[in-house]
Write a protein that holds these residues in place. Sequence first.
Motif, PDB file in Angstrom:
ATOM      1  N   ILE A  63      66.547  41.915  39.472  1.00 58.95           N
ATOM      2  CA  ILE A  63      67.014  42.902  40.429  1.00 58.95           C
ATOM      3  C   ILE A  63      66.837  44.275  39.792  1.00 58.95           C
ATOM      4  O   ILE A  63      67.232  44.495  38.648  1.00 58.95           O
ATOM      5  CB  ILE A  63      68.508  42.688  40.771  1.00 58.95           C
ATOM      6  N   ARG A  64      66.258  45.200  40.534  1.00 59.72           N
ATOM      7  CA  ARG A  64      66.041  46.560  40.043  1.00 59.72           C
ATOM      8  C   ARG A  64      66.425  47.554  41.138  1.00 59.72           C
ATOM      9  O   ARG A  64      66.455  47.224  42.325  1.00 59.72           O
ATOM     10  CB  ARG A  64      64.569  46.788  39.667  1.00 59.72           C
ATOM     11  N   TRP A  65      66.698  48.792  40.722  1.00 56.15           N
ATOM     12  CA  TRP A  65      67.047  49.859  41.650  1.00 56.15           C
ATOM     13  C   TRP A  65      66.130  51.045  41.422  1.00 56.15           C
ATOM     14  O   TRP A  65      65.838  51.411  40.286  1.00 56.15           O
ATOM     15  CB  TRP A  65      68.499  50.300  41.440  1.00 56.15           C
ATOM     16  N   ARG A  66      65.705  51.660  42.519  1.00 53.62           N
ATOM     17  CA  ARG A  66      64.914  52.893  42.442  1.00 53.62           C
ATOM     18  C   ARG A  66      65.872  54.062  42.251  1.00 53.62           C
ATOM     19  O   ARG A  66      66.916  54.127  42.921  1.00 53.62           O
ATOM     20  CB  ARG A  66      64.128  53.109  43.732  1.00 53.62           C
ATOM     21  N   GLN A  67      65.514  54.990  41.394  1.00 51.85           N
ATOM     22  CA  GLN A  67      66.355  56.163  41.164  1.00 51.85           C
ATOM     23  C   GLN A  67      66.571  56.938  42.458  1.00 51.85           C
ATOM     24  O   GLN A  67      67.664  57.412  42.728  1.00 51.85           O
ATOM     25  CB  GLN A  67      65.727  57.070  40.101  1.00 51.85           C
ATOM     26  N   GLU A  68      65.534  57.017  43.282  1.00 49.42           N
ATOM     27  CA  GLU A  68      65.641  57.728  44.558  1.00 49.42           C
ATOM     28  C   GLU A  68      66.698  57.094  45.462  1.00 49.42           C
ATOM     29  O   GLU A  68      67.428  57.787  46.169  1.00 49.42           O
ATOM     30  CB  GLU A  68      64.284  57.755  45.292  1.00 49.42           C
ATOM     31  N   THR A  69      66.777  55.766  45.438  1.00 47.30           N
ATOM     32  CA  THR A  69      67.766  55.047  46.241  1.00 47.30           C
ATOM     33  C   THR A  69      69.176  55.353  45.741  1.00 47.30           C
ATOM     34  O   THR A  69      70.097  55.555  46.543  1.00 47.30           O
ATOM     35  CB  THR A  69      67.504  53.527  46.186  1.00 47.30           C
ATOM     36  N   ILE A  70      69.337  55.404  44.429  1.00 43.17           N
ATOM     37  CA  ILE A  70      70.649  55.711  43.838  1.00 43.17           C
ATOM     38  C   ILE A  70      71.051  57.142  44.191  1.00 43.17           C
ATOM     39  O   ILE A  70      72.202  57.399  44.567  1.00 43.17           O
ATOM     40  CB  ILE A  70      70.626  55.518  42.303  1.00 43.17           C
ATOM     41  N   ASP A  71      70.110  58.071  44.083  1.00 44.88           N
ATOM     42  CA  ASP A  71      70.397  59.470  44.423  1.00 44.88           C
ATOM     43  C   ASP A  71      70.874  59.581  45.868  1.00 44.88           C
ATOM     44  O   ASP A  71      71.861  60.267  46.152  1.00 44.88           O
ATOM     45  CB  ASP A  71      69.158  60.342  44.216  1.00 44.88           C
ATOM     46  N   GLN A  72      70.192  58.897  46.801  1.00 44.80           N
ATOM     47  CA  GLN A  72      70.576  58.946  48.213  1.00 44.80           C
ATOM     48  C   GLN A  72      71.928  58.267  48.437  1.00 44.80           C
ATOM     49  O   GLN A  72      72.760  58.760  49.198  1.00 44.80           O
ATOM     50  CB  GLN A  72      69.505  58.290  49.093  1.00 44.80           C
ATOM     51  N   TYR A  73      72.160  57.156  47.779  1.00 47.68           N
ATOM     52  CA  TYR A  73      73.446  56.437  47.872  1.00 47.68           C
ATOM     53  C   TYR A  73      74.594  57.369  47.467  1.00 47.68           C
ATOM     54  O   TYR A  73      75.612  57.445  48.155  1.00 47.68           O
ATOM     55  CB  TYR A  73      73.389  55.196  46.976  1.00 47.68           C
ATOM     56  N   LEU A  74      74.416  58.102  46.375  1.00 49.16           N
ATOM     57  CA  LEU A  74      75.460  59.013  45.910  1.00 49.16           C
ATOM     58  C   LEU A  74      75.657  60.172  46.890  1.00 49.16           C
ATOM     59  O   LEU A  74      76.799  60.561  47.162  1.00 49.16           O
ATOM     60  CB  LEU A  74      75.124  59.526  44.507  1.00 49.16           C
ATOM     61  N   ARG A  75      74.568  60.706  47.448  1.00 46.70           N
ATOM     62  CA  ARG A  75      74.697  61.771  48.446  1.00 46.70           C
ATOM     63  C   ARG A  75      75.448  61.266  49.677  1.00 46.70           C
ATOM     64  O   ARG A  75      76.310  61.954  50.223  1.00 46.70           O
ATOM     65  CB  ARG A  75      73.322  62.307  48.858  1.00 46.70           C
ATOM     66  N   ASP A  76      75.133  60.052  50.118  1.00 45.26           N
ATOM     67  CA  ASP A  76      75.808  59.458  51.273  1.00 45.26           C
ATOM     68  C   ASP A  76      77.294  59.260  50.997  1.00 45.26           C
ATOM     69  O   ASP A  76      78.130  59.503  51.874  1.00 45.26           O
ATOM     70  CB  ASP A  76      75.170  58.124  51.655  1.00 45.26           C
ATOM     71  N   MET A  77      77.623  58.832  49.786  1.00 48.00           N
ATOM     72  CA  MET A  77      79.043  58.637  49.432  1.00 48.00           C
ATOM     73  C   MET A  77      79.779  59.975  49.410  1.00 48.00           C
ATOM     74  O   MET A  77      80.916  60.063  49.874  1.00 48.00           O
ATOM     75  CB  MET A  77      79.167  57.924  48.093  1.00 48.00           C
ATOM     76  N   GLU A  78      79.130  61.013  48.882  1.00 47.05           N
ATOM     77  CA  GLU A  78      79.739  62.340  48.865  1.00 47.05           C
ATOM     78  C   GLU A  78      79.992  62.835  50.286  1.00 47.05           C
ATOM     79  O   GLU A  78      81.056  63.359  50.587  1.00 47.05           O
ATOM     80  CB  GLU A  78      78.844  63.346  48.143  1.00 47.05           C
ATOM     81  N   ALA A  79      79.007  62.663  51.161  1.00 47.85           N
ATOM     82  CA  ALA A  79      79.155  63.101  52.544  1.00 47.85           C
ATOM     83  C   ALA A  79      80.290  62.348  53.233  1.00 47.85           C
ATOM     84  O   ALA A  79      81.069  62.930  53.972  1.00 47.85           O
ATOM     85  CB  ALA A  79      77.833  62.899  53.297  1.00 47.85           C
ATOM     86  N   SER A  80      80.386  61.056  52.964  1.00 47.29           N
ATOM     87  CA  SER A  80      81.438  60.233  53.556  1.00 47.29           C
ATOM     88  C   SER A  80      82.813  60.704  53.071  1.00 47.29           C
ATOM     89  O   SER A  80      83.757  60.819  53.859  1.00 47.29           O
ATOM     90  CB  SER A  80      81.218  58.768  53.185  1.00 47.29           C
ATOM     91  N   ASP A  81      82.914  61.001  51.783  1.00 46.42           N
ATOM     92  CA  ASP A  81      84.177  61.482  51.226  1.00 46.42           C
ATOM     93  C   ASP A  81      84.584  62.822  51.835  1.00 46.42           C
ATOM     94  O   ASP A  81      85.749  63.055  52.127  1.00 46.42           O
ATOM     95  CB  ASP A  81      84.090  61.624  49.695  1.00 46.42           C
ATOM     96  N   LEU A  82      83.602  63.711  52.042  1.00 45.17           N
ATOM     97  CA  LEU A  82      83.887  65.010  52.631  1.00 45.17           C
ATOM     98  C   LEU A  82      84.353  64.873  54.076  1.00 45.17           C
ATOM     99  O   LEU A  82      85.243  65.579  54.510  1.00 45.17           O
ATOM    100  CB  LEU A  82      82.653  65.911  52.558  1.00 45.17           C
TER     101      LEU A  82
END
Length: 86
Positions: A63-82
């Motif tokens: 199992i591997r993760w793309r850095q771009e996917t992680i970056d977007q995941y974190l942006r989505d979490m920030e937006a959700s928190d806001l």
Amino acid sequence: MSRFRTSAPTTRIEGHMTQSETAPRPLLTIKDLAALLNVSEKTIRNLRSKGIGPRAVKIGGSIRWRQETIDQYLRDMEASDLQEAA
């Protein structure tokens, strides 16, 4: 020596993408991702099993993760928190 290959810095030319902008970034392992997010590998596995973690890529048995996917995941979490805070 790093296990990731690095290239020499490139210069941006107006209207053209540079090598660093087009080169694929290395895929992250579960250990890499856990360290990046400062959580345990077990937490990553739990998020994945619940379907609420960042989207992964399965290559063979790995199992591997793309850095771009992680970056977007974190942006989505920030937006959700806001949105929840408003």
